[in-house]
Design a protein around this motif. Structure first.
Motif, PDB file in Angstrom:
ATOM      1  N   ASP A 139      45.574  46.488  45.876  1.00 62.74           N
ATOM      2  CA  ASP A 139      46.280  45.239  46.179  1.00 62.74           C
ATOM      3  C   ASP A 139      46.084  44.224  45.058  1.00 62.74           C
ATOM      4  OD1 ASP A 139      47.211  46.229  48.563  1.00 62.74           O
ATOM      5  OD2 ASP A 139      45.646  45.309  49.789  1.00 62.74           O
ATOM      6  N   VAL A 140      44.865  44.142  44.517  1.00 64.99           N
ATOM      7  CA  VAL A 140      44.592  43.210  43.423  1.00 64.99           C
ATOM      8  C   VAL A 140      45.391  43.592  42.179  1.00 64.99           C
ATOM      9  CG1 VAL A 140      42.823  42.324  41.858  1.00 64.99           C
ATOM     10  CG2 VAL A 140      42.283  42.658  44.269  1.00 64.99           C
ATOM     11  N   ILE A 141      45.289  44.852  41.785  1.00 61.48           N
ATOM     12  CA  ILE A 141      45.966  45.306  40.565  1.00 61.48           C
ATOM     13  C   ILE A 141      47.484  45.174  40.710  1.00 61.48           C
ATOM     14  CG2 ILE A 141      46.340  47.237  39.006  1.00 61.48           C
ATOM     15  CD1 ILE A 141      43.535  46.030  38.886  1.00 61.48           C
ATOM     16  N   SER A 147      53.054  40.106  38.562  1.00 57.62           N
ATOM     17  CA  SER A 147      53.169  38.766  37.987  1.00 57.62           C
ATOM     18  C   SER A 147      53.326  38.904  36.476  1.00 57.62           C
ATOM     19  CB  SER A 147      51.923  37.935  38.310  1.00 57.62           C
ATOM     20  OG  SER A 147      51.864  36.777  37.491  1.00 57.62           O
ATOM     21  N   PRO A 148      54.419  38.432  35.892  1.00 51.31           N
ATOM     22  CA  PRO A 148      54.648  38.626  34.449  1.00 51.31           C
ATOM     23  C   PRO A 148      53.484  38.176  33.567  1.00 51.31           C
ATOM     24  CG  PRO A 148      56.629  37.773  35.495  1.00 51.31           C
ATOM     25  CD  PRO A 148      55.548  37.729  36.533  1.00 51.31           C
ATOM     26  N   VAL A 154      46.873  42.060  31.358  1.00 55.06           N
ATOM     27  CA  VAL A 154      46.353  43.410  31.579  1.00 55.06           C
ATOM     28  C   VAL A 154      46.809  44.357  30.472  1.00 55.06           C
ATOM     29  CG1 VAL A 154      46.432  45.412  33.127  1.00 55.06           C
ATOM     30  CG2 VAL A 154      46.194  43.116  34.079  1.00 55.06           C
ATOM     31  N   LEU A 155      48.044  44.181  29.998  1.00 56.65           N
ATOM     32  CA  LEU A 155      48.626  45.114  29.030  1.00 56.65           C
ATOM     33  C   LEU A 155      48.616  44.590  27.601  1.00 56.65           C
ATOM     34  CD1 LEU A 155      51.724  46.405  31.065  1.00 56.65           C
ATOM     35  CD2 LEU A 155      49.410  47.372  30.932  1.00 56.65           C
ATOM     36  N   GLY A 198      49.659  36.216  28.212  1.00 61.32           N
ATOM     37  CA  GLY A 198      49.193  35.763  29.519  1.00 61.32           C
ATOM     38  C   GLY A 198      48.944  34.273  29.542  1.00 61.32           C
ATOM     39  N   SER A 199      49.016  33.688  30.741  1.00 67.72           N
ATOM     40  CA  SER A 199      48.876  32.252  30.884  1.00 67.72           C
ATOM     41  C   SER A 199      47.488  31.773  30.505  1.00 67.72           C
ATOM     42  CB  SER A 199      49.168  31.847  32.336  1.00 67.72           C
ATOM     43  OG  SER A 199      48.249  32.476  33.209  1.00 67.72           O
TER      44      SER A 199
END
Length: 303
Positions: A139-141, A147-148, A154-155, A198-199
Motif C-alpha cells: 500500500d505504501v509503495i 504520485s508523480p 523512487v525512480l 521529486g518534490s
C-alpha cells in the motif's frame, strides 16, 4: 426476536411507519452510547496498548525489496540500504512525533537535509518520501508510485542509497504509523546532466556543519514513539489494531444507517404513506459522503 428486528429496522404501524433506529430517542441514545464507547476505547488504548493499539506489518526489509522491484522494472540499478540514512529517517520520524507535525519541513524550519547530514551522510543528492496511516508495504509503495512527484523520487537515477524508518506514535492526538524514506548519493550519479527529481529532492555540495544539531538517540526525542521495521520482532502486536478497528467500525455503522434509510424510503414509497419527516435521500447522500471520507482515511496519506 424477528418482530423486534422488523420494528427496529423497517417502517411499520407499530413504529408510526418510521424505522425504530431512525426515531429521535433511539438516535439520542445511540449518540450517547457511541460517545461513551469512544471515551472507553481511548482509555483502553492509553492504558492497555497490548489490547487496543496501533500496529503495522510494514518492515524496512520489505520496503527495500519492493522499492528495488520498482526500480528494476524501470531498468534502474537497485538502491543499497544505508545505516546512516536509516538513522536519519528514524530521527525525522521521531521529530515529527515530538513536535507534532506532518510535513517535510518542521515548524521551526528544520529541513530533511539536516537529519541526513546530522547522521553523518555527506550527500550530493538527497530526497525524502513520507507516508502515514498505511498497514502494509504494498500500500505504501503503490501510493508513492501513483504520485508523480514521489514516483520520480523512487525512480531517480541520481540515488544510490536508501534508508527507512517505520514508527508508531501520536500526531494531533491520534495514534498512527509513519513511514520515512530517505534517499541519497554521496557521489555524482551516472547521468550528471540530470537533476534530482521529486518534490523533496535536492542537489547540494556544501552544507554548514555549524548549523546542524547532532541527533544521536531517537528515544531522547520522543519517548512515546515505537520504532518498527528492523526491530519489529521486539514489538508486541496488540490484540486489536485501533487504527483499522475505528475506521472499520465507522464504516459498518454508516452502512447500516444507509441500508435502513434506503429500506425505509422504498417501503414508504411503495405503500404511498405520507409522513412529515426529512427526506431520506438527503440523509443517504450525506452518509455516503461520510463513507467515502472513511475510505480515504483508511488508505493513508503521503507527502
Amino acid at each position: 426476536m424477528i418482530n423486534f428486528l422488523r420494528h427496529f429496522f423497517l417502517p411499520k404501524e407499530t413504529n408510526n411507519y418510521r424505522s425504530g433506529l431512525l426515531h429521535h430517542k433511539i438516535l439520542l441514545i445511540l449518540t450517547l452510547f457511541f460517545f461513551s464507547a469512544g471515551l472507553m476505547l481511548s482509555v483502553v488504548r492509553t492504558n492497555f496498548p497490548s489490547v487496543l493499539g496501533t500496529f503495522s506489518d510494514i518492515s524496512n526489509q520489505q520496503l527495500l525489496i519492493l522499492t528495488n522491484q520498482q526500480r528494476q522494472n524501470n531498468n534502474l540499478p537497485a538502491l543499497t540500504d544505508n545505516s546512516e540514512l536509516d538513522q536519519a529517517a528514524a530521527n525525522k520520524a521521531a521529530d515529527m512525533f515530538s513536535k507534532d507535525y506532518w510535513a517535510h519541513n518542521a515548524p521551526d524550519g528544520t529541513t530533511p537535509w539536516v537529519f541526513i547530514k546530522a547522521a553523518g551522510y555527506n550527500y550530493i543528492y538527497a530526497g525524502e518520501n513520507l507516508a502515514r496511516g498505511f498497514n502494509s508495504v504494498p500500500d505504501v509503495i503503490n501510493a508513492w508510485m501513483n504520485s508523480p512527484e514521489h514516483r520520480q523520487n523512487v525512480l531517480s537515477p541520481n540515488y544510490q542509497n536508501v534508508g527507512f524508518a517505520v514508527a508508531t506514535g501520536k500526531l494531533s492526538g491520534e495514534s498512527t504509523v509513519l513511514v520515512v524514506e530517505m534517499l541519497g548519493s554521496t557521489t555524482l550519479a551516472p547521468a550528471p546532466g540530470t537533476k534530482a527529481l521529486g518534490s523533496s529532492a535536492v542537489k547540494t555540495t556544501t552544507v554548514g556543519n555549524s548549523s546542524i544539531p547532532i541527533i544521536k538517540q531517537v528515544a531522547n526525542l520522543v519517548p512515546n514513539a515505537q520504532l518498527l521495521g528492523a526491530s519489529s520482532l521486539s514489538v508486541i502486536k496488540p490484540l486489536i489494531n485501533s487504527q483499522t478497528f475505528s475506521l472499520t467500525l465507522a464504516g459498518i455503522i454508516l452502512s447500516i444507517f444507509i441500508l435502513v434509510l434506503f429500506l425505509d424510503m422504498m417501503i414508504i414509497e411503495r405503500r404511498k404513506i405520507v409522513r412529515f419527516v426529512g427526506h431520506n435521500l438527503d440523509h443517504i447522500l450525506f452518509l455516503s459522503v461520510m463513507i467515502i471520507i472513511v475510505i480515504i482515511l483508511a488508505k493513508g496519506s503521503i507527502i
